[in-house]
Scaffold this motif. Structure first.
Motif, PDB file in Angstrom:
ATOM      1  N   ARG A   1     -24.818  65.698 -11.541  1.00  0.00           N
ATOM      2  CA  ARG A   1     -26.270  65.893 -11.611  1.00  0.00           C
ATOM      3  C   ARG A   1     -26.708  66.219 -13.031  1.00  0.00           C
ATOM      4  O   ARG A   1     -27.743  65.731 -13.509  1.00  0.00           O
ATOM      5  CB  ARG A   1     -26.699  67.003 -10.653  1.00  0.00           C
ATOM      6  CG  ARG A   1     -28.187  67.267 -10.646  1.00  0.00           C
ATOM      7  CD  ARG A   1     -28.544  68.419  -9.736  1.00  0.00           C
ATOM      8  NE  ARG A   1     -28.125  68.190  -8.359  1.00  0.00           N
ATOM      9  CZ  ARG A   1     -28.350  69.038  -7.349  1.00  0.00           C
ATOM     10  NH1 ARG A   1     -28.989  70.183  -7.595  1.00  0.00           N
ATOM     11  NH2 ARG A   1     -27.937  68.757  -6.137  1.00  0.00           N
TER      12      ARG A   1
ATOM     13  N   TYR B   1     -34.206  67.689  -5.538  1.00  0.00           N
ATOM     14  CA  TYR B   1     -32.915  67.948  -4.908  1.00  0.00           C
ATOM     15  C   TYR B   1     -33.049  69.034  -3.844  1.00  0.00           C
ATOM     16  O   TYR B   1     -33.944  69.891  -3.920  1.00  0.00           O
ATOM     17  CB  TYR B   1     -31.890  68.402  -5.953  1.00  0.00           C
ATOM     18  CG  TYR B   1     -31.441  67.313  -6.910  1.00  0.00           C
ATOM     19  CD1 TYR B   1     -30.412  66.440  -6.569  1.00  0.00           C
ATOM     20  CD2 TYR B   1     -32.035  67.166  -8.148  1.00  0.00           C
ATOM     21  CE1 TYR B   1     -29.991  65.452  -7.451  1.00  0.00           C
ATOM     22  CE2 TYR B   1     -31.629  66.176  -9.034  1.00  0.00           C
ATOM     23  CZ  TYR B   1     -30.600  65.324  -8.672  1.00  0.00           C
ATOM     24  OH  TYR B   1     -30.185  64.348  -9.542  1.00  0.00           O
TER      25      TYR B   1
ATOM     26  N   ASP C   1     -27.249  66.255   0.172  1.00  0.00           N
ATOM     27  CA  ASP C   1     -28.313  65.607  -0.587  1.00  0.00           C
ATOM     28  C   ASP C   1     -27.883  64.188  -0.966  1.00  0.00           C
ATOM     29  O   ASP C   1     -26.921  63.997  -1.714  1.00  0.00           O
ATOM     30  CB  ASP C   1     -28.606  66.408  -1.857  1.00  0.00           C
ATOM     31  CG  ASP C   1     -29.895  65.966  -2.525  1.00  0.00           C
ATOM     32  OD1 ASP C   1     -30.352  64.846  -2.235  1.00  0.00           O
ATOM     33  OD2 ASP C   1     -30.447  66.735  -3.323  1.00  0.00           O
TER      34      ASP C   1
ATOM     35  N   THR D   1     -32.235  72.421  -2.242  1.00  0.00           N
ATOM     36  CA  THR D   1     -31.849  73.714  -2.806  1.00  0.00           C
ATOM     37  C   THR D   1     -31.520  74.677  -1.669  1.00  0.00           C
ATOM     38  O   THR D   1     -32.176  74.649  -0.620  1.00  0.00           O
ATOM     39  CB  THR D   1     -32.979  74.306  -3.661  1.00  0.00           C
ATOM     40  OG1 THR D   1     -34.173  74.399  -2.869  1.00  0.00           O
ATOM     41  CG2 THR D   1     -33.252  73.424  -4.876  1.00  0.00           C
TER      42      THR D   1
ATOM     43  N   LEU E   1     -20.257  67.394  -7.965  1.00  0.00           N
ATOM     44  CA  LEU E   1     -21.598  66.864  -7.728  1.00  0.00           C
ATOM     45  C   LEU E   1     -22.620  67.501  -8.669  1.00  0.00           C
ATOM     46  O   LEU E   1     -23.521  66.812  -9.175  1.00  0.00           O
ATOM     47  CB  LEU E   1     -22.003  67.103  -6.273  1.00  0.00           C
ATOM     48  CG  LEU E   1     -21.208  66.309  -5.221  1.00  0.00           C
ATOM     49  CD1 LEU E   1     -21.624  66.728  -3.817  1.00  0.00           C
ATOM     50  CD2 LEU E   1     -21.417  64.810  -5.404  1.00  0.00           C
ATOM     51  N   TYR E   2     -22.480  68.801  -8.914  1.00  0.00           N
ATOM     52  CA  TYR E   2     -23.401  69.460  -9.848  1.00  0.00           C
ATOM     53  C   TYR E   2     -23.192  68.952 -11.270  1.00  0.00           C
ATOM     54  O   TYR E   2     -24.152  68.794 -12.038  1.00  0.00           O
ATOM     55  CB  TYR E   2     -23.207  70.971  -9.793  1.00  0.00           C
ATOM     56  CG  TYR E   2     -23.918  71.637  -8.638  1.00  0.00           C
ATOM     57  CD1 TYR E   2     -25.296  71.537  -8.497  1.00  0.00           C
ATOM     58  CD2 TYR E   2     -23.217  72.369  -7.682  1.00  0.00           C
ATOM     59  CE1 TYR E   2     -25.957  72.141  -7.441  1.00  0.00           C
ATOM     60  CE2 TYR E   2     -23.869  72.981  -6.616  1.00  0.00           C
ATOM     61  CZ  TYR E   2     -25.238  72.860  -6.502  1.00  0.00           C
ATOM     62  OH  TYR E   2     -25.897  73.457  -5.456  1.00  0.00           O
TER      63      TYR E   2
ATOM     64  N   GLN F   1     -29.163  62.099  -3.016  1.00  0.00           N
ATOM     65  CA  GLN F   1     -29.281  61.822  -4.447  1.00  0.00           C
ATOM     66  C   GLN F   1     -28.071  62.344  -5.218  1.00  0.00           C
ATOM     67  O   GLN F   1     -27.691  61.766  -6.241  1.00  0.00           O
ATOM     68  CB  GLN F   1     -30.562  62.456  -4.999  1.00  0.00           C
ATOM     69  CG  GLN F   1     -30.854  62.119  -6.449  1.00  0.00           C
ATOM     70  CD  GLN F   1     -30.999  60.630  -6.684  1.00  0.00           C
ATOM     71  OE1 GLN F   1     -31.708  59.945  -5.963  1.00  0.00           O
ATOM     72  NE2 GLN F   1     -30.315  60.117  -7.697  1.00  0.00           N
ATOM     73  N   SER F   2     -27.422  63.408  -4.742  1.00  0.00           N
ATOM     74  CA  SER F   2     -26.227  63.912  -5.408  1.00  0.00           C
ATOM     75  C   SER F   2     -25.115  62.869  -5.388  1.00  0.00           C
ATOM     76  O   SER F   2     -24.393  62.694  -6.373  1.00  0.00           O
ATOM     77  CB  SER F   2     -25.757  65.202  -4.733  1.00  0.00           C
ATOM     78  OG  SER F   2     -26.715  66.228  -4.867  1.00  0.00           O
ATOM     79  N   TRP F   3     -24.972  62.159  -4.276  1.00  0.00           N
ATOM     80  CA  TRP F   3     -23.951  61.121  -4.178  1.00  0.00           C
ATOM     81  C   TRP F   3     -24.323  59.905  -5.019  1.00  0.00           C
ATOM     82  O   TRP F   3     -23.437  59.234  -5.574  1.00  0.00           O
ATOM     83  CB  TRP F   3     -23.745  60.722  -2.722  1.00  0.00           C
ATOM     84  CG  TRP F   3     -23.185  61.848  -1.899  1.00  0.00           C
ATOM     85  CD1 TRP F   3     -23.862  62.651  -1.043  1.00  0.00           C
ATOM     86  CD2 TRP F   3     -21.825  62.302  -1.897  1.00  0.00           C
ATOM     87  NE1 TRP F   3     -23.032  63.591  -0.491  1.00  0.00           N
ATOM     88  CE2 TRP F   3     -21.758  63.396  -0.997  1.00  0.00           C
ATOM     89  CE3 TRP F   3     -20.678  61.912  -2.556  1.00  0.00           C
ATOM     90  CZ2 TRP F   3     -20.585  64.089  -0.742  1.00  0.00           C
ATOM     91  CZ3 TRP F   3     -19.495  62.597  -2.301  1.00  0.00           C
ATOM     92  CH2 TRP F   3     -19.454  63.669  -1.405  1.00  0.00           C
TER      93      TRP F   3
ATOM     94  N   PRO G   1     -25.383  70.622  -1.922  1.00  0.00           N
ATOM     95  CA  PRO G   1     -25.378  69.339  -2.646  1.00  0.00           C
ATOM     96  C   PRO G   1     -24.726  68.204  -1.864  1.00  0.00           C
ATOM     97  O   PRO G   1     -25.060  67.032  -2.082  1.00  0.00           O
ATOM     98  CB  PRO G   1     -24.591  69.663  -3.925  1.00  0.00           C
ATOM     99  CG  PRO G   1     -23.753  70.829  -3.585  1.00  0.00           C
ATOM    100  CD  PRO G   1     -24.565  71.640  -2.623  1.00  0.00           C
TER     101      PRO G   1
ATOM    102  N   ASP H   1     -25.900  60.168  -7.880  1.00  0.00           N
ATOM    103  CA  ASP H   1     -25.530  60.606  -9.225  1.00  0.00           C
ATOM    104  C   ASP H   1     -24.035  60.410  -9.477  1.00  0.00           C
ATOM    105  O   ASP H   1     -23.630  59.962 -10.557  1.00  0.00           O
ATOM    106  CB  ASP H   1     -25.901  62.079  -9.415  1.00  0.00           C
ATOM    107  CG  ASP H   1     -27.399  62.324  -9.349  1.00  0.00           C
ATOM    108  OD1 ASP H   1     -28.161  61.343  -9.455  1.00  0.00           O
ATOM    109  OD2 ASP H   1     -27.805  63.487  -9.182  1.00  0.00           O
TER     110      ASP H   1
END
Length: 429
Positions: A67, A90, A109, A92, A63-64, A111-113, A106, A115
């Motif tokens: 991102r 994101y 979150d 944190t 996931l990172y 938005q991570s998925w 993550p 991405d």
């Protein structure tokens, strides 16, 4: 001698746009391949290791990585869409969080998925657009230059050219004319095709990487504006209630008592009754003056009738600290007046700021400047006082901050200890 800048020609702008769109589409393929490989490898490895605790850190790392690639794509989007870069906020991990807390952050979150989803979807969109871009460039270049290398193309006795199949003949002139026409058509439509392909790719990236974040940010902003509006309205009502209770209400109570005393004195001591009535008349005038002052703080008639410059001029004239006023005169004309709500907010900001200057700054000089810029109204209030002003709740500036935030604007206060103080507000219009 002063150099005069030469404006860019339309042709130069068209070529620059074509280069940006082509570069965006072409370089998207290697980035899409990298993202797809990382996403597939990461998901596969984390699924295989899910029976152990190693699968979760691998998933977090995937996931990172997604991102990071998403941030790189967000840097490229403004060149195609012409919109400012917006990066989502994101989740944190809190300071001092443990290892597993950082691993799960993550995953919580959304938005991570998104991405990660973009890493999969991007390749599906990039492959056809990449191929079509190369084909169109090839048609444009090879077609327009066909006459230069027709002689070098080997042909067998049984070969048939496209011109012959279309009934145009099998001569060299027919071949060159047909291929050159195809090349010119591709060359003339190349900017449109490149623009369309780039926008298709950018639209997919924008919807997944930025669109949801902008919508959430907009919702958050609207919620903050609503809370600020409610807070500003409540503060204004409390202040009005306090001012009425401390001022006109007390004077009206005293007026009623004076009139009652005068009625009792009228038969026994007419002279004392006359003095009491004179005091009552004075109380009535003072009460009217206070009510007019309170009404000016709510909706002054001069603001409605003559506009913001005249209303601010009246404020500056009544200010206890000598005040220099600089206002755009067009704000008072029929064609240049602002929305009534915006005018009221601007008046409130200046009125409250001058009140704070008079009460707390110990200033000897003040300057108010109201200027109209493209898409916004800027208000600055400067004084040479002792400083120390801030936006903490319970202080006078917090009401200004709530009113400005409710209008969708921003407020900045620069007031170091010892002064001077500068209050700067920007309101959208």
């Amino acid at each position: 001698m002063t150099a005069v800048p030469i404006p860019a020609s339309p042709a130069r702008g068209l070529l620059s746009r074509l280069a940006r769109d082509t570069g965006y589409v072409i370089f998207s393929l290697p980035l899409a391949l990298i993202g797809f490989v990382l996403a597939v490898a990461g998901i596969s490895l984390s699924a295989g290791l899910l029976v152990t605790t190693l699968g979760l850190p691998v998933l977090a790392g995937t996931l990172y990585a997604a991102r990071g690639l998403a941030d790189l794509e967000r840097l490229r989007l403004p060149g195609v869409l012409g919109r400012p870069r917006v990066r989502p906020v994101y989740l944190t991990p809190p300071r001092g969080a443990g290892f597993w807390r950082r691993v799960f952050t993550p995953m919580r979150d959304p938005q991570s998925w998104l991405d990660l989803l973009h890493a999969f979807v991007r390749l599906v969109v990039t492959l056809p657009t990449f191929v079509l871009m190369l084909v169109w460039w090839a048609l444009a270049l090879t077609g327009t230059l066909y006459g230069a290398y027709d002689w070098a193309i080997p042909r067998g006795p049984d070969d048939q050219d496209l011109s012959e199949l279309l009934g145009m003949g099998d001569g060299t002139g027919a071949r060159i004319a047909l291929n050159t026409a195809i090349g010119l058509f591709a060359l003339l439509t190349l900017p449109l095709v490149a623009r369309g392909l780039a926008r298709v790719q950018a639209a997919v990236a924008y919807s997944l990487l930025t669109g949801v974040a902008e919508m959430r940010q907009r919702i958050t902003t609207l919620e903050e504006q609503k809370r600020a509006a409610v807070s500003a309205e409540a503060s204004a009502l409390r202040r009005l209630e306090r001012d009425i209770h401390d001022g006109p209400q007390q004077r009206l109570v005293r007026l009623a008592m004076d009139l009652g005393r005068a009625r009792q004195q009228l038969a026994a001591d007419p002279e004392a009754a006359r003095r009491t009535l004179d005091e009552a008349v004075a109380q009535t005038r003072e009460t009217l003056d206070e009510l007019r002052a309170l009404s000016r703080g709510i909706a002054p008639p001069i603001l409605v009738d003559r506009g913001l410059p005249s209303a601010l001029a009246a404020l500056a004239a009544r200010a206890l600290v000598p005040t220099e006023l600089v206002v755009d005169d067009e704000l008072g004309t029929a064609g240049g007046r602002l929305d009534p709500g915006l005018e009221s907010t601007a008046y409130f900001v200046v009125a409250e700021a001058l009140t704070n200057v008079a009460k707390h700054s110990h200033a000897t000089d003040c300057r108010v400047e109201v200027t109209r810029k493209v898409g916004r109204l800027e208000i600055s209030v400067d004084d040479d006082g002792v400083g120390g002003a801030h936006l903490a709740k319970g202080h006078g500036l917090s009401g200004i901050a709530d009113r400005v935030r409710a209008a969708g604007g921003t407020l900045a206060v620069d007031s170091p200890a010892g002064g001077p103080t500068r209050i700067h507000a920007e309101l959208p219009r």
